[in-house]
Design an enzyme around this catalytic site. Structure first.
Site, PDB file in Angstrom:
ATOM      1  N   PRO A   9       0.796  -1.220   0.000  1.00  0.00           N
ATOM      2  CA  PRO A   9       0.000   0.000   0.000  1.00  0.00           C
ATOM      3  C   PRO A   9       0.834   1.279   0.000  1.00  0.00           C
ATOM      4  O   PRO A   9       1.838   1.367   0.692  1.00  0.00           O
ATOM      5  CB  PRO A   9      -0.847  -0.097   1.267  1.00  0.00           C
ATOM      6  CG  PRO A   9      -0.350  -1.236   2.035  1.00  0.00           C
ATOM      7  CD  PRO A   9       0.523  -2.059   1.154  1.00  0.00           C
ATOM      8  N   ASN A  10       0.381   2.195  -0.814  1.00  0.00           N
ATOM      9  CA  ASN A  10       0.902   3.552  -0.915  1.00  0.00           C
ATOM     10  C   ASN A  10       2.259   3.675  -1.607  1.00  0.00           C
ATOM     11  O   ASN A  10       2.726   4.793  -1.808  1.00  0.00           O
ATOM     12  CB  ASN A  10       0.943   4.235   0.462  1.00  0.00           C
ATOM     13  CG  ASN A  10      -0.424   4.359   1.063  1.00  0.00           C
ATOM     14  OD1 ASN A  10      -1.340   4.837   0.414  1.00  0.00           O
ATOM     15  ND2 ASN A  10      -0.580   3.912   2.286  1.00  0.00           N
ATOM     16  N   ARG A  17       3.907  11.558  -2.139  1.00  0.00           N
ATOM     17  CA  ARG A  17       3.496  11.705  -0.739  1.00  0.00           C
ATOM     18  C   ARG A  17       4.719  11.762   0.177  1.00  0.00           C
ATOM     19  O   ARG A  17       5.703  11.070  -0.034  1.00  0.00           O
ATOM     20  CB  ARG A  17       2.574  10.557  -0.315  1.00  0.00           C
ATOM     21  CG  ARG A  17       3.286   9.264   0.025  1.00  0.00           C
ATOM     22  CD  ARG A  17       2.313   8.169   0.434  1.00  0.00           C
ATOM     23  NE  ARG A  17       2.397   7.833   1.819  1.00  0.00           N
ATOM     24  CZ  ARG A  17       2.935   6.715   2.294  1.00  0.00           C
ATOM     25  NH1 ARG A  17       3.443   5.815   1.496  1.00  0.00           N
ATOM     26  NH2 ARG A  17       2.954   6.492   3.580  1.00  0.00           N
ATOM     27  N   TYR A  22       9.903   9.690   1.918  1.00  0.00           N
ATOM     28  CA  TYR A  22       9.992   8.733   0.813  1.00  0.00           C
ATOM     29  C   TYR A  22      10.713   9.260  -0.423  1.00  0.00           C
ATOM     30  O   TYR A  22      10.856   8.542  -1.407  1.00  0.00           O
ATOM     31  CB  TYR A  22       8.582   8.270   0.422  1.00  0.00           C
ATOM     32  CG  TYR A  22       7.887   7.571   1.567  1.00  0.00           C
ATOM     33  CD1 TYR A  22       8.270   6.294   1.957  1.00  0.00           C
ATOM     34  CD2 TYR A  22       6.868   8.202   2.274  1.00  0.00           C
ATOM     35  CE1 TYR A  22       7.647   5.665   3.022  1.00  0.00           C
ATOM     36  CE2 TYR A  22       6.241   7.572   3.335  1.00  0.00           C
ATOM     37  CZ  TYR A  22       6.640   6.311   3.710  1.00  0.00           C
ATOM     38  OH  TYR A  22       6.035   5.684   4.767  1.00  0.00           O
ATOM     39  N   ASN A  85       8.285  -5.004  -0.320  1.00  0.00           N
ATOM     40  CA  ASN A  85       8.016  -3.878   0.571  1.00  0.00           C
ATOM     41  C   ASN A  85       6.515  -3.927   0.812  1.00  0.00           C
ATOM     42  O   ASN A  85       5.738  -3.443  -0.008  1.00  0.00           O
ATOM     43  CB  ASN A  85       8.435  -2.557  -0.060  1.00  0.00           C
ATOM     44  CG  ASN A  85       8.168  -1.378   0.850  1.00  0.00           C
ATOM     45  OD1 ASN A  85       7.424  -1.477   1.818  1.00  0.00           O
ATOM     46  ND2 ASN A  85       8.771  -0.246   0.538  1.00  0.00           N
ATOM     47  N   ALA A  88       2.578  -0.789   5.107  1.00  0.00           N
ATOM     48  CA  ALA A  88       1.970  -0.922   6.437  1.00  0.00           C
ATOM     49  C   ALA A  88       1.584  -2.366   6.773  1.00  0.00           C
ATOM     50  O   ALA A  88       1.522  -2.729   7.946  1.00  0.00           O
ATOM     51  CB  ALA A  88       0.755  -0.010   6.552  1.00  0.00           C
ATOM     52  N   HIS A  91       3.535  -4.700   9.347  1.00  0.00           N
ATOM     53  CA  HIS A  91       3.418  -4.654  10.798  1.00  0.00           C
ATOM     54  C   HIS A  91       2.251  -5.455  11.365  1.00  0.00           C
ATOM     55  O   HIS A  91       2.189  -5.654  12.577  1.00  0.00           O
ATOM     56  CB  HIS A  91       3.323  -3.190  11.244  1.00  0.00           C
ATOM     57  CG  HIS A  91       4.332  -2.332  10.561  1.00  0.00           C
ATOM     58  ND1 HIS A  91       5.689  -2.471  10.776  1.00  0.00           N
ATOM     59  CD2 HIS A  91       4.190  -1.366   9.610  1.00  0.00           C
ATOM     60  CE1 HIS A  91       6.334  -1.611   9.998  1.00  0.00           C
ATOM     61  NE2 HIS A  91       5.451  -0.931   9.291  1.00  0.00           N
ATOM     62  N   ASP A  98       2.343 -15.559   6.194  1.00  0.00           N
ATOM     63  CA  ASP A  98       2.055 -16.967   5.884  1.00  0.00           C
ATOM     64  C   ASP A  98       2.293 -17.280   4.412  1.00  0.00           C
ATOM     65  O   ASP A  98       2.808 -18.346   4.067  1.00  0.00           O
ATOM     66  CB  ASP A  98       0.614 -17.313   6.254  1.00  0.00           C
ATOM     67  CG  ASP A  98       0.387 -17.418   7.754  1.00  0.00           C
ATOM     68  OD1 ASP A  98       1.375 -17.488   8.514  1.00  0.00           O
ATOM     69  OD2 ASP A  98      -0.793 -17.424   8.163  1.00  0.00           O
ATOM     70  N   GLU A 109      13.224  -8.255   2.408  1.00  0.00           N
ATOM     71  CA  GLU A 109      12.261  -7.230   2.815  1.00  0.00           C
ATOM     72  C   GLU A 109      12.935  -5.862   2.705  1.00  0.00           C
ATOM     73  O   GLU A 109      14.054  -5.685   3.203  1.00  0.00           O
ATOM     74  CB  GLU A 109      11.843  -7.504   4.264  1.00  0.00           C
ATOM     75  CG  GLU A 109      10.950  -6.495   4.894  1.00  0.00           C
ATOM     76  CD  GLU A 109      10.663  -6.810   6.366  1.00  0.00           C
ATOM     77  OE1 GLU A 109       9.964  -5.989   6.983  1.00  0.00           O
ATOM     78  OE2 GLU A 109      11.134  -7.841   6.896  1.00  0.00           O
ATOM     79  N   HIS A 111      12.380  -1.563   3.072  1.00  0.00           N
ATOM     80  CA  HIS A 111      11.591  -0.404   3.518  1.00  0.00           C
ATOM     81  C   HIS A 111      12.351   0.848   3.133  1.00  0.00           C
ATOM     82  O   HIS A 111      13.548   0.955   3.412  1.00  0.00           O
ATOM     83  CB  HIS A 111      11.349  -0.434   5.031  1.00  0.00           C
ATOM     84  CG  HIS A 111      10.534  -1.603   5.443  1.00  0.00           C
ATOM     85  ND1 HIS A 111       9.177  -1.665   5.228  1.00  0.00           N
ATOM     86  CD2 HIS A 111      10.895  -2.782   6.004  1.00  0.00           C
ATOM     87  CE1 HIS A 111       8.731  -2.839   5.651  1.00  0.00           C
ATOM     88  NE2 HIS A 111       9.751  -3.530   6.119  1.00  0.00           N
ATOM     89  N   ILE A 112      11.671   1.771   2.499  1.00  0.00           N
ATOM     90  CA  ILE A 112      12.285   3.013   2.054  1.00  0.00           C
ATOM     91  C   ILE A 112      12.723   3.840   3.261  1.00  0.00           C
ATOM     92  O   ILE A 112      13.831   4.370   3.306  1.00  0.00           O
ATOM     93  CB  ILE A 112      11.318   3.793   1.151  1.00  0.00           C
ATOM     94  CG1 ILE A 112      10.993   2.959  -0.101  1.00  0.00           C
ATOM     95  CG2 ILE A 112      11.900   5.161   0.773  1.00  0.00           C
ATOM     96  CD1 ILE A 112       9.810   3.454  -0.918  1.00  0.00           C
ATOM     97  N   SER A 113      11.869   3.927   4.262  1.00  0.00           N
ATOM     98  CA  SER A 113      12.198   4.667   5.482  1.00  0.00           C
ATOM     99  C   SER A 113      12.767   3.710   6.525  1.00  0.00           C
ATOM    100  O   SER A 113      12.635   2.490   6.413  1.00  0.00           O
ATOM    101  CB  SER A 113      10.950   5.357   6.035  1.00  0.00           C
ATOM    102  OG  SER A 113      10.034   4.400   6.535  1.00  0.00           O
ATOM    103  N   ARG A 118      10.790   5.418  13.385  1.00  0.00           N
ATOM    104  CA  ARG A 118       9.473   6.021  13.229  1.00  0.00           C
ATOM    105  C   ARG A 118       8.579   5.648  14.406  1.00  0.00           C
ATOM    106  O   ARG A 118       9.060   5.259  15.467  1.00  0.00           O
ATOM    107  CB  ARG A 118       8.885   5.597  11.884  1.00  0.00           C
ATOM    108  CG  ARG A 118       9.750   6.131  10.716  1.00  0.00           C
ATOM    109  CD  ARG A 118       9.179   5.904   9.382  1.00  0.00           C
ATOM    110  NE  ARG A 118       7.917   6.635   9.242  1.00  0.00           N
ATOM    111  CZ  ARG A 118       7.056   6.389   8.273  1.00  0.00           C
ATOM    112  NH1 ARG A 118       7.291   5.448   7.374  1.00  0.00           N
ATOM    113  NH2 ARG A 118       5.943   7.081   8.190  1.00  0.00           N
ATOM    114  N   ARG A 122       5.465   0.817  14.045  1.00  0.00           N
ATOM    115  CA  ARG A 122       6.186   0.416  12.838  1.00  0.00           C
ATOM    116  C   ARG A 122       7.459  -0.385  13.146  1.00  0.00           C
ATOM    117  O   ARG A 122       8.123  -0.850  12.239  1.00  0.00           O
ATOM    118  CB  ARG A 122       6.564   1.643  12.009  1.00  0.00           C
ATOM    119  CG  ARG A 122       5.380   2.396  11.456  1.00  0.00           C
ATOM    120  CD  ARG A 122       5.849   3.534  10.560  1.00  0.00           C
ATOM    121  NE  ARG A 122       4.782   4.431  10.206  1.00  0.00           N
ATOM    122  CZ  ARG A 122       4.005   4.295   9.133  1.00  0.00           C
ATOM    123  NH1 ARG A 122       4.192   3.285   8.322  1.00  0.00           N
ATOM    124  NH2 ARG A 122       3.053   5.168   8.886  1.00  0.00           N
TER     125      ARG A 122
END
Length: 158
Positions: A9-10, A17, A22, A85, A88, A91, A98, A109, A111-113, A118, A122
């Site tokens: 998502p996002n 955004r 990001y 990635n 959200a 988490h 699964d 895995e 993650h940009i941030s 944070r 998160r």
């Protein structure tokens, strides 16, 4: 070798955004200008063809389905390794965890941030136990590092 990048998502709004978190470059532009141009040199290093596919969805079930297709679907849907990635969903999605566990594919895995710098909610990743490693906080460059690692990891070479 076929590597599938799955974005949750996002991620489709990266570049628009919260640029302070990001960045201001879209994932598509980054992929076309930074990841795809790496493929010829990575193919030379690995001595095999490398195909890079990307998938993004804001829907948890679509991500689960795509992971399953990467492992068990028809040849055109399959992948040898994943970069994920989950946004959200990282988490709290047991379903994605699964699916990764059930697929049994090597995965990194990303993650940009830096999720650990944070909000506290998160800091926990449910998918980390299901992947080979995690890259967080290095911006979009994390995808490049994940791609290089997957291509050069000895156990993945055929």
């Amino acid at each position: 070798m076929k590597i599938l990048i799955i974005n949750g998502p996002n991620i489709n709004l990266v570049g628009m955004r919260e640029p302070d978190i990001y960045g201001n470059v879209s994932f598509e532009l980054f992929c076309d200008s930074n990841l795809r141009p790496l493929l010829p040199s990575l193919e030379a290093e690995a001595e095999e063809d490398i195909r890079l596919d990307c998938f993004q969805s804001n829907c948890e079930g679509d991500i689960v389905t795509r992971i399953q297709q990467a492992a068990y679907g028809p040849d055109e849907e399959r992948a040898d390794a994943l970069i994920i990635n989950a946004g959200a969903y990282t988490h709290y999605s047991l379903a994605i965890a699964d699916a990764l566990r059930g697929a049994g594919l090597p995965a990194v895995e990303v993650h940009i941030s830096n999720i650990y710098a944070r909000e506290p909610e998160r800091h926990k990743s449910l998918i980390s136990p299901c992947v080979c490693g995690q890259i967080a906080g290095l911006g979009l460059d994390g995808y490049r590092l994940a791609l290089r690692w997957l291509v050069n990891h000895e156990s993945l070479r055929k």
